[in-house]
Design a protein around this motif. Sequence first.
Motif, PDB file in Angstrom:
ATOM      1  N   PHE A 117       0.821  -1.209   0.000  1.00 55.93           N
ATOM      2  CA  PHE A 117       0.000   0.000   0.000  1.00 55.93           C
ATOM      3  C   PHE A 117       0.863   1.270   0.000  1.00 55.93           C
ATOM      4  O   PHE A 117       0.419   2.322  -0.477  1.00 55.93           O
ATOM      5  N   PHE A 118       2.069   1.181   0.537  1.00 54.08           N
ATOM      6  CA  PHE A 118       3.024   2.287   0.467  1.00 54.08           C
ATOM      7  C   PHE A 118       3.311   2.626  -0.991  1.00 54.08           C
ATOM      8  O   PHE A 118       3.343   3.799  -1.386  1.00 54.08           O
ATOM      9  N   VAL A 150       9.962   4.493  -7.173  1.00 60.39           N
ATOM     10  CA  VAL A 150       9.930   3.050  -7.454  1.00 60.39           C
ATOM     11  C   VAL A 150      11.348   2.468  -7.456  1.00 60.39           C
ATOM     12  O   VAL A 150      11.603   1.411  -6.867  1.00 60.39           O
ATOM     13  N   ALA A 151      12.292   3.172  -8.082  1.00 58.89           N
ATOM     14  CA  ALA A 151      13.666   2.659  -8.149  1.00 58.89           C
ATOM     15  C   ALA A 151      14.278   2.545  -6.756  1.00 58.89           C
ATOM     16  O   ALA A 151      15.011   1.606  -6.458  1.00 58.89           O
ATOM     17  N   ALA A 152      13.959   3.499  -5.877  1.00 56.63           N
ATOM     18  CA  ALA A 152      14.547   3.467  -4.537  1.00 56.63           C
ATOM     19  C   ALA A 152      13.911   2.416  -3.639  1.00 56.63           C
ATOM     20  O   ALA A 152      14.532   1.973  -2.668  1.00 56.63           O
ATOM     21  N   SER A 153      12.669   2.010  -3.944  1.00 53.66           N
ATOM     22  CA  SER A 153      11.981   1.085  -3.044  1.00 53.66           C
ATOM     23  C   SER A 153      12.168  -0.390  -3.403  1.00 53.66           C
ATOM     24  O   SER A 153      11.834  -1.265  -2.607  1.00 53.66           O
ATOM     25  N   LEU A 154      12.722  -0.700  -4.583  1.00 54.89           N
ATOM     26  CA  LEU A 154      12.944  -2.107  -4.938  1.00 54.89           C
ATOM     27  C   LEU A 154      13.955  -2.801  -4.020  1.00 54.89           C
ATOM     28  O   LEU A 154      13.743  -3.949  -3.631  1.00 54.89           O
ATOM     29  N   ALA A 201      14.134   3.904   0.299  1.00 56.10           N
ATOM     30  CA  ALA A 201      12.761   4.132  -0.167  1.00 56.10           C
ATOM     31  C   ALA A 201      12.084   5.241   0.627  1.00 56.10           C
ATOM     32  O   ALA A 201      11.373   6.090   0.061  1.00 56.10           O
ATOM     33  N   PHE A 202      12.317   5.273   1.928  1.00 53.57           N
ATOM     34  CA  PHE A 202      11.665   6.264   2.780  1.00 53.57           C
ATOM     35  C   PHE A 202      12.361   7.616   2.710  1.00 53.57           C
ATOM     36  O   PHE A 202      11.715   8.649   2.846  1.00 53.57           O
ATOM     37  N   LEU A 203      13.686   7.606   2.488  1.00 50.70           N
ATOM     38  CA  LEU A 203      14.408   8.877   2.353  1.00 50.70           C
ATOM     39  C   LEU A 203      13.984   9.614   1.085  1.00 50.70           C
ATOM     40  O   LEU A 203      13.925  10.839   1.059  1.00 50.70           O
ATOM     41  N   VAL A 204      13.672   8.860   0.028  1.00 53.85           N
ATOM     42  CA  VAL A 204      13.183   9.487  -1.209  1.00 53.85           C
ATOM     43  C   VAL A 204      11.765  10.003  -1.001  1.00 53.85           C
ATOM     44  O   VAL A 204      11.399  11.072  -1.493  1.00 53.85           O
ATOM     45  N   LYS A 205      10.965   9.269  -0.258  1.00 58.08           N
ATOM     46  CA  LYS A 205       9.566   9.666  -0.061  1.00 58.08           C
ATOM     47  C   LYS A 205       9.460  10.889   0.852  1.00 58.08           C
ATOM     48  O   LYS A 205       8.509  11.649   0.774  1.00 58.08           O
ATOM     49  N   LEU A 206      10.447  11.074   1.756  1.00 53.35           N
ATOM     50  CA  LEU A 206      10.336  12.193   2.710  1.00 53.35           C
ATOM     51  C   LEU A 206      10.252  13.576   2.041  1.00 53.35           C
ATOM     52  O   LEU A 206       9.348  14.332   2.455  1.00 53.35           O
ATOM     53  N   GLY A 238       6.604   8.471   4.446  1.00 56.47           N
ATOM     54  CA  GLY A 238       8.033   8.178   4.512  1.00 56.47           C
ATOM     55  C   GLY A 238       8.555   8.223   5.939  1.00 56.47           C
ATOM     56  O   GLY A 238       9.330   7.345   6.352  1.00 56.47           O
ATOM     57  N   GLY A 239       8.141   9.223   6.703  1.00 59.03           N
ATOM     58  CA  GLY A 239       8.558   9.309   8.108  1.00 59.03           C
ATOM     59  C   GLY A 239       8.023   8.172   8.944  1.00 59.03           C
ATOM     60  O   GLY A 239       8.736   7.602   9.788  1.00 59.03           O
ATOM     61  N   TYR A 240       6.763   7.822   8.700  1.00 55.32           N
ATOM     62  CA  TYR A 240       6.144   6.690   9.399  1.00 55.32           C
ATOM     63  C   TYR A 240       6.897   5.396   9.089  1.00 55.32           C
ATOM     64  O   TYR A 240       7.142   4.569   9.978  1.00 55.32           O
ATOM     65  N   GLY A 241       7.293   5.223   7.812  1.00 56.70           N
ATOM     66  CA  GLY A 241       8.035   4.029   7.416  1.00 56.70           C
ATOM     67  C   GLY A 241       9.380   3.936   8.114  1.00 56.70           C
ATOM     68  O   GLY A 241       9.793   2.850   8.538  1.00 56.70           O
ATOM     69  N   ILE A 242      10.086   5.071   8.273  1.00 58.33           N
ATOM     70  CA  ILE A 242      11.382   5.068   8.960  1.00 58.33           C
ATOM     71  C   ILE A 242      11.213   4.626  10.414  1.00 58.33           C
ATOM     72  O   ILE A 242      11.971   3.788  10.919  1.00 58.33           O
ATOM     73  N   LEU A 243      10.216   5.177  11.087  1.00 52.48           N
ATOM     74  CA  LEU A 243       9.999   4.816  12.493  1.00 52.48           C
ATOM     75  C   LEU A 243       9.602   3.347  12.638  1.00 52.48           C
ATOM     76  O   LEU A 243      10.033   2.665  13.572  1.00 52.48           O
ATOM     77  N   ARG A 244       8.794   2.851  11.710  1.00 46.44           N
ATOM     78  CA  ARG A 244       8.390   1.436  11.765  1.00 46.44           C
ATOM     79  C   ARG A 244       9.567   0.505  11.447  1.00 46.44           C
ATOM     80  O   ARG A 244       9.692  -0.569  12.045  1.00 46.44           O
ATOM     81  N   MET A 245      10.412   0.901  10.496  1.00 48.46           N
ATOM     82  CA  MET A 245      11.551   0.053  10.143  1.00 48.46           C
ATOM     83  C   MET A 245      12.552  -0.036  11.294  1.00 48.46           C
ATOM     84  O   MET A 245      13.211  -1.051  11.476  1.00 48.46           O
ATOM     85  N   TYR A 246      12.669   1.033  12.067  1.00 50.39           N
ATOM     86  CA  TYR A 246      13.508   0.971  13.260  1.00 50.39           C
ATOM     87  C   TYR A 246      13.014  -0.128  14.187  1.00 50.39           C
ATOM     88  O   TYR A 246      13.798  -0.884  14.773  1.00 50.39           O
ATOM     89  N   GLN A 247      11.685  -0.231  14.330  1.00 54.10           N
ATOM     90  CA  GLN A 247      11.112  -1.276  15.188  1.00 54.10           C
ATOM     91  C   GLN A 247      11.269  -2.658  14.554  1.00 54.10           C
ATOM     92  O   GLN A 247      11.633  -3.627  15.227  1.00 54.10           O
ATOM     93  N   TYR A 248      11.017  -2.731  13.261  1.00 56.66           N
ATOM     94  CA  TYR A 248      10.976  -4.029  12.591  1.00 56.66           C
ATOM     95  C   TYR A 248      12.349  -4.670  12.492  1.00 56.66           C
ATOM     96  O   TYR A 248      12.522  -5.859  12.695  1.00 56.66           O
ATOM     97  N   PHE A 249      13.379  -3.865  12.179  1.00 49.90           N
ATOM     98  CA  PHE A 249      14.707  -4.415  11.954  1.00 49.90           C
ATOM     99  C   PHE A 249      15.633  -4.319  13.160  1.00 49.90           C
ATOM    100  O   PHE A 249      16.810  -4.651  13.060  1.00 49.90           O
TER     101      PHE A 249
END
Length: 457
Positions: A117-118, A150-154, A201-206, A238-249
């Motif tokens: 969905f992102f 798209v290129a950054a998120s692959l 991917a999230f740095l490009v979206k920010l 993008g910011g939400y994704g960064i915070l979630r990835m910190y938790q996930y990884f």
Amino acid sequence: MLGIILASVSIFMVPSNNMSWYIKMWALALLSVISFLHLFGGNWSYEMMNSFLNQDSMAAVLVSLTLWISMMMLLASQNSVKMAKNSSSQFINMVLFLNAILIVAFYANSIMIFYFFFEASLIPTLLLILGWGYQPERLQAGMYMMIYTVAASLPLLLTILWNISDSSCSSMLMTSSLRLKSDFINMLWGSSFLTLLIFMAFLVKLPMFTVHLWLPKAHVEAPVAGSMVLAAILLKLGGYGILRMYQYFNFESSNLLVLIFSLALWGGVLTSIICFRQTDFKSLIAYSSVGHMSLMLAGAFSNSSWGWYGALVLMVSHGFCSSALFALANYTYEKTHTRSLFLTKGMLMLLPTLSLWWFMFAIMNMAAPPSINLVGEIMMFPAIIFSSSYYTISLGLMSFLAALYSMYLFTCSQHGGSPKFAKPFSTFKSSGYILMLMHWLPANLLIVKSDIIFLWV
């Protein structure tokens, strides 16, 4: 949570007729009020509906922002789409489709659903820009946006698939309690390569400075609703994704994070300076968004609870403020038929009420009290300075330049001689007052109840 998702989807079922625009707008208004009441009511805790959806206060705050801004988008587009009969039924369905995608993205528990969905949020945004944009250059702007994102998120997709196969778990909040034992992870965990794969991917979206060129192009060519949703919600994804990835990884500090941290802060200073070279309203506001999101990125990478709190507060406050500034730029464009800062002068004499709103949101953009922008910056500044005192100069410069370009934007457009080509007798309609007030009230009154934002960490 499930009720909000079902209600947002059910708005599609309203039959298309002359009143469907207003019915759908009121349905979104009712839904956003219910989500705000849900936000303020009761004690917050993590709520897991099933293996695909979850809810915590961070997701709930951003969903409320999404619903609120979606309603504002329809209100701001009334003249240019509804009154002009510019495919209004397709437009409102596109806005509702984007709204439903974003709500599922914020509520997603599975990392794969979130990623899907992102990426899917790009499609209705691209169609809004291509279908209702201003100039032929919108094709180039849409291509820029798609190629960058798209290129950054692959690489992120490959990392997610590898991690799911290794841990046998796709839940973002379940995996955060695991310590993965793979030799490959141990080899790469502190390295720069894995950090780049995950966060790009999230740095490009920010977007972060150096990968931000698509944003001003997209904003300049987008209609007012496209600019509002880009600045207010898609950048927050993008910011939400960064915070979630910190938790996930389970991220630990790596050498590249220090580089990104420094680049974010000094990039924010450079984009603040670039603001003074802009001649287009929307381009200036877009570059100011890059500067604000750089500060949010530094707060997230400070790896402290205060930095994370401040990052989330700044995301919410910037959502209201930048959306209102783009709506104001659109109202000024409808009045003068130009977005040039050199040509738009003396609006204070023609429309003093519009100038008042310009001033209110210009000072909010520079984090003046009582906006929650100030709360976010007060929380982030100590977190960033405590991580390294070397960042004090860049923080001070960014704060000073934000005040400077906000006042530059206001004085250039509102003071000076009256332009001869402006329509002097056209009034500022009541829908415009309502739109501005509904941006201003939550951005300033949420400071009373800002503790709801602080419960998710």
